[in-house]
Design a protein around this motif. Structure first.
Motif, PDB file in Angstrom:
ATOM      1  N   GLN A 277      47.489  51.603-100.829  1.00 50.87           N
ATOM      2  CA  GLN A 277      47.291  50.893 -99.573  1.00 50.87           C
ATOM      3  C   GLN A 277      45.833  51.063 -99.164  1.00 50.87           C
ATOM      4  OE1 GLN A 277      48.488  53.750 -95.993  1.00 50.87           O
ATOM      5  NE2 GLN A 277      50.199  53.495 -97.425  1.00 50.87           N
ATOM      6  N   VAL A 278      45.375  50.237 -98.244  1.00 55.88           N
ATOM      7  CA  VAL A 278      43.994  50.288 -97.765  1.00 55.88           C
ATOM      8  C   VAL A 278      44.004  50.576 -96.265  1.00 55.88           C
ATOM      9  CG1 VAL A 278      41.855  48.986 -97.398  1.00 55.88           C
ATOM     10  CG2 VAL A 278      43.145  48.704 -99.531  1.00 55.88           C
ATOM     11  N   VAL A 279      43.179  51.536 -95.860  1.00 56.00           N
ATOM     12  CA  VAL A 279      42.977  51.845 -94.444  1.00 56.00           C
ATOM     13  C   VAL A 279      41.504  51.612 -94.121  1.00 56.00           C
ATOM     14  CG1 VAL A 279      43.090  53.604 -92.644  1.00 56.00           C
ATOM     15  CG2 VAL A 279      44.821  53.573 -94.465  1.00 56.00           C
ATOM     16  N   VAL A 280      41.230  50.733 -93.165  1.00 55.75           N
ATOM     17  CA  VAL A 280      39.873  50.483 -92.693  1.00 55.75           C
ATOM     18  C   VAL A 280      39.722  51.151 -91.330  1.00 55.75           C
ATOM     19  CG1 VAL A 280      38.175  48.755 -92.022  1.00 55.75           C
ATOM     20  CG2 VAL A 280      39.749  48.290 -93.919  1.00 55.75           C
ATOM     21  N   VAL A 281      38.776  52.089 -91.237  1.00 58.46           N
ATOM     22  CA  VAL A 281      38.541  52.789 -89.975  1.00 58.46           C
ATOM     23  C   VAL A 281      37.334  52.177 -89.283  1.00 58.46           C
ATOM     24  CG1 VAL A 281      38.125  55.009 -88.867  1.00 58.46           C
ATOM     25  CG2 VAL A 281      39.499  54.904 -90.965  1.00 58.46           C
ATOM     26  N   ASP A 282      37.556  51.661 -88.093  1.00 61.28           N
ATOM     27  CA  ASP A 282      36.508  51.072 -87.263  1.00 61.28           C
ATOM     28  C   ASP A 282      35.993  52.154 -86.324  1.00 61.28           C
ATOM     29  OD1 ASP A 282      35.030  49.803 -85.293  1.00 61.28           O
ATOM     30  OD2 ASP A 282      36.413  48.115 -85.077  1.00 61.28           O
TER      31      ASP A 282
ATOM     32  N   CYS B 126      32.473  49.820 -84.261  1.00 61.38           N
ATOM     33  CA  CYS B 126      31.638  48.763 -84.828  1.00 61.38           C
ATOM     34  C   CYS B 126      31.323  47.712 -83.767  1.00 61.38           C
ATOM     35  CB  CYS B 126      32.350  48.096 -86.002  1.00 61.38           C
ATOM     36  SG  CYS B 126      32.549  49.171 -87.434  1.00 61.38           S
ATOM     37  N   THR B 127      30.154  47.120 -83.868  1.00 56.12           N
ATOM     38  CA  THR B 127      29.738  46.093 -82.903  1.00 56.12           C
ATOM     39  C   THR B 127      29.867  44.691 -83.483  1.00 56.12           C
ATOM     40  OG1 THR B 127      27.437  46.344 -83.621  1.00 56.12           O
ATOM     41  CG2 THR B 127      28.147  47.663 -81.739  1.00 56.12           C
ATOM     42  N   ASP B 128      30.441  44.581 -84.680  1.00 50.71           N
ATOM     43  CA  ASP B 128      30.631  43.258 -85.286  1.00 50.71           C
ATOM     44  C   ASP B 128      32.092  42.834 -85.131  1.00 50.71           C
ATOM     45  OD1 ASP B 128      31.882  44.902 -87.079  1.00 50.71           O
ATOM     46  OD2 ASP B 128      30.375  44.698 -88.655  1.00 50.71           O
ATOM     47  N   HIS B 129      32.598  42.054 -86.067  1.00 54.24           N
ATOM     48  CA  HIS B 129      33.956  41.526 -85.963  1.00 54.24           C
ATOM     49  C   HIS B 129      34.900  42.222 -86.942  1.00 54.24           C
ATOM     50  CE1 HIS B 129      32.287  38.401 -83.415  1.00 54.24           C
ATOM     51  NE2 HIS B 129      31.389  38.125 -84.359  1.00 54.24           N
ATOM     52  N   THR B 130      34.737  43.524 -87.099  1.00 53.46           N
ATOM     53  CA  THR B 130      35.544  44.268 -88.068  1.00 53.46           C
ATOM     54  C   THR B 130      37.033  44.042 -87.854  1.00 53.46           C
ATOM     55  OG1 THR B 130      33.847  45.963 -88.375  1.00 53.46           O
ATOM     56  CG2 THR B 130      36.105  46.566 -88.918  1.00 53.46           C
ATOM     57  N   ARG B 131      37.491  44.195 -86.629  1.00 57.60           N
ATOM     58  CA  ARG B 131      38.933  44.090 -86.379  1.00 57.60           C
ATOM     59  C   ARG B 131      39.481  42.712 -86.748  1.00 57.60           C
ATOM     60  NH1 ARG B 131      42.434  46.594 -81.493  1.00 57.60           N
ATOM     61  NH2 ARG B 131      44.463  45.847 -82.223  1.00 57.60           N
ATOM     62  N   SER B 132      38.810  41.655 -86.303  1.00 60.59           N
ATOM     63  CA  SER B 132      39.312  40.312 -86.582  1.00 60.59           C
ATOM     64  C   SER B 132      39.249  39.991 -88.069  1.00 60.59           C
ATOM     65  CB  SER B 132      38.522  39.274 -85.776  1.00 60.59           C
ATOM     66  OG  SER B 132      37.145  39.302 -86.122  1.00 60.59           O
ATOM     67  N   VAL B 133      38.217  40.479 -88.754  1.00 58.84           N
ATOM     68  CA  VAL B 133      38.114  40.244 -90.198  1.00 58.84           C
ATOM     69  C   VAL B 133      39.276  40.910 -90.928  1.00 58.84           C
ATOM     70  CG1 VAL B 133      36.762  40.768 -92.264  1.00 58.84           C
ATOM     71  CG2 VAL B 133      35.621  39.898 -90.228  1.00 58.84           C
ATOM     72  N   VAL B 134      39.561  42.167 -90.589  1.00 64.73           N
ATOM     73  CA  VAL B 134      40.670  42.881 -91.240  1.00 64.73           C
ATOM     74  C   VAL B 134      41.992  42.191 -90.924  1.00 64.73           C
ATOM     75  CG1 VAL B 134      41.941  45.048 -91.380  1.00 64.73           C
ATOM     76  CG2 VAL B 134      39.436  45.070 -91.288  1.00 64.73           C
TER      77      VAL B 134
ATOM     78  N   ARG C  35      43.106  39.067 -92.776  1.00 60.27           N
ATOM     79  CA  ARG C  35      43.470  39.204 -94.187  1.00 60.27           C
ATOM     80  C   ARG C  35      44.782  39.960 -94.412  1.00 60.27           C
ATOM     81  NH1 ARG C  35      38.431  38.056 -93.631  1.00 60.27           N
ATOM     82  NH2 ARG C  35      37.079  37.361 -95.322  1.00 60.27           N
ATOM     83  N   GLN C  36      45.349  40.508 -93.378  1.00 58.95           N
ATOM     84  CA  GLN C  36      46.519  41.370 -93.550  1.00 58.95           C
ATOM     85  C   GLN C  36      47.727  40.643 -94.125  1.00 58.95           C
ATOM     86  OE1 GLN C  36      46.600  43.010 -89.523  1.00 58.95           O
ATOM     87  NE2 GLN C  36      46.074  45.040 -90.328  1.00 58.95           N
ATOM     88  N   ALA C  37      47.990  39.447 -93.669  1.00 50.64           N
ATOM     89  CA  ALA C  37      49.205  38.736 -94.078  1.00 50.64           C
ATOM     90  C   ALA C  37      49.233  38.439 -95.573  1.00 50.64           C
ATOM     91  CB  ALA C  37      49.342  37.442 -93.277  1.00 50.64           C
ATOM     92  N   LYS C  38      48.102  38.080 -96.168  1.00 50.39           N
ATOM     93  CA  LYS C  38      48.065  37.693 -97.579  1.00 50.39           C
ATOM     94  C   LYS C  38      47.506  38.784 -98.488  1.00 50.39           C
ATOM     95  CE  LYS C  38      47.684  32.734 -96.651  1.00 50.39           C
ATOM     96  NZ  LYS C  38      46.904  31.490 -96.894  1.00 50.39           N
ATOM     97  N   TYR C  39      47.229  39.952 -97.916  1.00 42.62           N
ATOM     98  CA  TYR C  39      46.672  41.031 -98.742  1.00 42.62           C
ATOM     99  C   TYR C  39      47.746  41.534 -99.701  1.00 42.62           C
ATOM    100  CZ  TYR C  39      42.909  44.355 -99.577  1.00 42.62           C
ATOM    101  OH  TYR C  39      41.866  45.043-100.140  1.00 42.62           O
ATOM    102  N   PRO C  40      47.387  41.878-100.958  1.00 41.17           N
ATOM    103  CA  PRO C  40      48.409  42.246-101.950  1.00 41.17           C
ATOM    104  C   PRO C  40      49.131  43.555-101.657  1.00 41.17           C
ATOM    105  CG  PRO C  40      46.198  42.570-102.838  1.00 41.17           C
ATOM    106  CD  PRO C  40      46.034  41.828-101.548  1.00 41.17           C
ATOM    107  N   VAL C  41      48.546  44.425-100.840  1.00 41.28           N
ATOM    108  CA  VAL C  41      49.197  45.683-100.446  1.00 41.28           C
ATOM    109  C   VAL C  41      49.010  45.846 -98.941  1.00 41.28           C
ATOM    110  CG1 VAL C  41      48.813  46.784-102.689  1.00 41.28           C
ATOM    111  CG2 VAL C  41      47.115  47.058-100.864  1.00 41.28           C
ATOM    112  N   THR C  42      49.575  46.922 -98.413  1.00 39.86           N
ATOM    113  CA  THR C  42      49.410  47.195 -96.984  1.00 39.86           C
ATOM    114  C   THR C  42      47.940  47.391 -96.646  1.00 39.86           C
ATOM    115  OG1 THR C  42      51.588  48.244 -96.876  1.00 39.86           O
ATOM    116  CG2 THR C  42      50.026  48.761 -95.110  1.00 39.86           C
ATOM    117  N   LEU C  43      47.459  46.646 -95.673  1.00 36.86           N
ATOM    118  CA  LEU C  43      46.083  46.747 -95.197  1.00 36.86           C
ATOM    119  C   LEU C  43      46.133  47.110 -93.721  1.00 36.86           C
ATOM    120  CD1 LEU C  43      42.993  46.295 -95.390  1.00 36.86           C
ATOM    121  CD2 LEU C  43      43.419  43.858 -94.955  1.00 36.86           C
TER     122      LEU C  43
END
Length: 278
Positions: A5-10, A13-21, A24-32
């Protein structure tokens, strides 16, 4: 086949990290997973990532790194096949965002840490046998090692744009003391973006000065170096280990000789060692 699984820790961040992650969650091949850590600092972010998964092996990389399709399997294989291996690390190759200047030595590795580049060669070895450690941008650790020695020290990790960071070095000091063993894995390679603004003498000086600052704090906690020298017992001059003063004098002389002879690479190398000593 690995289950992962992938864990992204924000970490604020001052960019769009949350919206970018999340996009992609719905179509990601594993838990993101997206996790927000408001306490500023690399160690806080890493520790939050560790707490956010129950995986038996946790692989770490950074947001400016590209991993290959083989990366995860190469990182885990030594630990899956050998119960005495507690962590792994591999090469970190540069992606130059600007042509490196002539004084950046691409054939000698002693200053590569400035740019988060690492290459220990084509053969695997045990880190402890060569007094080496992996880079935080490319390492994998058994969860049981964190259970044994604890997580990353939040007083030593990088915060914001600060270059002072010895949290991972301190973690591996505790790991060595606990008898942990790590393996360098050449196939576990990643590619790391090197921003153009880091390719300046000013950045190099600042990086080595701050590394020395962080190293001084680290050695107050762990006075015995990886070479087995107990700094609390060595002879000192004005509180500084005497052998370091001798090294600084030699570096100063070598720097002047390099400047006089037009040896640009040598001048940079000895100048950075003087910044580290300072």
């Amino acid at each position: 086949t690995l289950a992962w699984q992938v864990v992204v820790v924000d970490n604020n961040c001052t960019d769009h990290t949350r919206s970018v992650v999340e996009s992609r969650q719905a179509k990601y091949p594993v838990t993101l997973r997206y996790v927000f850590e408001p306490r500023q600092g690399n160690s806080f972010a890493l520790n939050t990532g560790i707490a956010s998964t129950n995986a038996t092996i946790i692989a770490f990389t950074d947001d400016d790194v590209r991993v290959s399709e083989e990366w995860l399997e190469a990182a885990c294989a030594p630990m899956l096949s050998n119960p005495t291996i507690d962590y792994t690390g591999g090469p970190v190759r540069p992606i130059w965002d600007a042509p490196p200047p002539a004084w950046v030595d691409q054939t000698r590795s002693d200053l590569w840490g400035t740019l988060a580049i690492l290459d220990y060669g084509p053969a695997s070895f045990v880190f402890e046998e060569r007094q080496r450690v992996p880079l935080g941008a490319n390492m994998a650790v058994r969860r049981t090692l964190f259970d044994r020695v604890g997580n990353f020290d939040t007083n030593l990790g990088r915060v914001g744009n600060s270059l002072r960071g010895q949290a991972q070095a301190e973690f591996f000091c505790r790991s060595r003391a606990a008898g942990a063993r790590g393996m360098y894995v050449p196939a576990m390679a990643v590619d790391h973006h090197v921003p153009g603004p880091r390719l300046t003498r000013r950045y190099f000086r600042r990086w080595w000065f701050m590394k020395g600052h962080g190293r001084q704090r680290l050695e107050q906690i762990h006075p015995t170096t990886e070479l087995g020298i107990d700094l609390s017992q060595v002879r000192k001059v004005a509180g500084v280990p005497r052998y370091m003063c001798g090294s600084a004098i030699r570096d100063a002389g070598a720097y002047l000789r390099a400047v006089a002879t037009g040896d640009q690479l040598g001048a940079v190398r000895h100048e950075m060692m003087l910044c580290y000593f300072a």
